[in-house]
Design an enzyme around this catalytic site. Structure first.
Site, PDB file in Angstrom:
ATOM      1  N   CYS A   1      30.453 -20.110 128.798  1.00 53.37           N
ATOM      2  CA  CYS A   1      30.453 -20.681 127.451  1.00 53.37           C
ATOM      3  C   CYS A   1      29.138 -21.431 127.282  1.00 53.37           C
ATOM      4  CB  CYS A   1      31.641 -21.618 127.254  1.00 53.37           C
ATOM      5  SG  CYS A   1      31.717 -22.228 125.566  1.00 53.37           S
TER       6      CYS A   1
ATOM      7  N   CYS B   1      26.826 -20.257 119.096  1.00 51.02           N
ATOM      8  CA  CYS B   1      27.479 -19.461 120.143  1.00 51.02           C
ATOM      9  C   CYS B   1      26.465 -18.922 121.163  1.00 51.02           C
ATOM     10  CB  CYS B   1      28.310 -18.312 119.574  1.00 51.02           C
ATOM     11  SG  CYS B   1      29.451 -17.643 120.841  1.00 51.02           S
TER      12      CYS B   1
HETATM   13  O1  PYC Z   1      28.711 -21.062 123.060  1.00 54.03           O
HETATM   14  O2  PYC Z   1      29.196 -19.345 124.321  1.00 54.03           O
HETATM   15  C1  PYC Z   1      29.494 -20.187 123.487  1.00 54.03           C
HETATM   16  C2  PYC Z   1      30.884 -20.222 122.979  1.00 54.03           C
HETATM   17  C3  PYC Z   1      31.873 -19.326 123.226  1.00 54.03           C
HETATM   18  C4  PYC Z   1      33.002 -19.779 122.549  1.00 54.03           C
HETATM   19  C5  PYC Z   1      32.670 -20.946 121.904  1.00 54.03           C
HETATM   20  N1  PYC Z   1      31.374 -21.201 122.179  1.00 54.03           N
END
Ligand code: PYC
Length: 309
Positions: free
Chosen positions: A85, A233
């Site tokens: 994550c 993300c």
């Molecule tokens: O930043 O990889 C990320 C992530 C995955 C789910 C929520 N954030």
């Protein structure tokens, strides 16, 4: 249970410092499998309401399996474990810095899907060098009820992603409900039609991608729990970069600025990987928001979190 909460570019992380389950020895993968199999109630109780907001990702610190790593960390959200994550890795690094456990410079964090490197630039700013990321399938088209044909790539960035530029509406915060509904439908169709990652892995994240002002792209990312990523993300943008590199549209070292649906940004670049993919580096900022002790009183009917209807 002692925890420290933070947010990374808007997305929350809860680092569990003490009071979590004893997962025993073995590899990070074995311990993550034990967490998922035997301690689902623990995970849900930490990240679901009434103790956690819906987007919360838990980060359970465990002893590393090899010398040279600052910690092992297993990420989970309300739906189960995450392989890696990006936002929670930055949040964990800033939390470890807040506790005085790491200082500026390079550190290694073990995850169930591999070792990632943290470069701590300051108390609020860190880069994460992610696991090797790659595209598995190019231009998969599915017919989605209410949306019509949707074409996208299936790629790995530490989690599995379906990435599409076919948008149900503009990527603007006022459309978050509609975007969530549309991406849930896309994910369901992929599942119904048997599209998976390697070894039958669930494609549990969906990325919608669009051009925007002030960045290379803006995204909306559906997470496994059904909530959306407030941050850009890290693993999802790693998967996007893997697709761009595979198409010859991104070179090693070339910067990529990724904007989230709420307007926060990461800056990324990549190097070529050993197995045909890329090694992305994600730079972003995080802030500690709380140091807390969670209580789990006997008799509390929601001690294991509220299970959505
Ligand atoms: O930043 O990889 C990320 C992530 C995955 C789910 C929520 N954030």
């Amino acid at each position: 249970m002692r925890v420290i909460d933070s947010h990374t570019e808007g997305e929350p992380t809860r680092v569990i410092l003490s009071g979590g389950p004893d997962l025993g020895g073995g590899s990070m993968g074995e311990r993550a499998a034990r967490l998922a199999r035997d301690h689902g109630d623990f995970c849900r109780s930490v990240v679901r309401e009434p103790r956690g907001p819906e987007a919360m990702v838990g980060a359970l610190l465990v002893p590393p399996s090899r010398p040279g790593s600052v910690a092992g960390v297993i990420y989970f959200n309300a739906a189960g474990n995450l392989g890696m994550c990006g936002h929670a890795a930055i949040g964990t690094a800033i939390t470890l810095a807040h506790m005085g456990r790491i200082g500026p410079g390079l550190h290694r964090l073990e995850t169930p899907v591999g070792v990632v490197t943290v470069d701590l630039h300051s108390g609020h700013d860190a880069s994460i060098t992610n696991v090797e990321s790659y595209r598995l399938h190019k231009a998969v088209t599915v017919e989605v009820p209410g949306l019509g044909p949707v074409t996208g790539d299936i790629a790995w960035g530490g989690n599995w992603f379906f990435i599409t530029r076919d948008l149900p509406c503009a990527l603007e915060p006022e459309n978050i409900r509609h975007l969530t509904d549309a991406t849930l439908r896309i994910r369901q169709v992929l599942q119904d039609q048997g599209w998976t990652g390697v070894q039958g892995a669930w494609i549990d994240h969906v990325v919608l991608l669009a051009p925007c002002d002030g960045a290379d792209a803006r995204n909306f990312v559906l997470c496994p729990s059904g909530s959306y990523d407030r941050s850009p993300c890290g693993t999802g943008t790693s998967a996007v970069l893997a697709c761009l590199a595979a198409d010859g549209q991104l070179k090693a070292g070339q910067p990529w600025v990724q904007k989230s649906i709420i307007g926060s940004t990461y800056t990324l670049h990549c190097e070529m990987g050993e197995n045909g993919g890329i090694i992305p580096t994600i730079r972003g900022r995080a802030w500690v928001t709380a140091e807390a002790v969670l209580h789990f009183a006997p008799g509390d009917p929601y001690v294991a979190g509220i299970v959505p209807a």
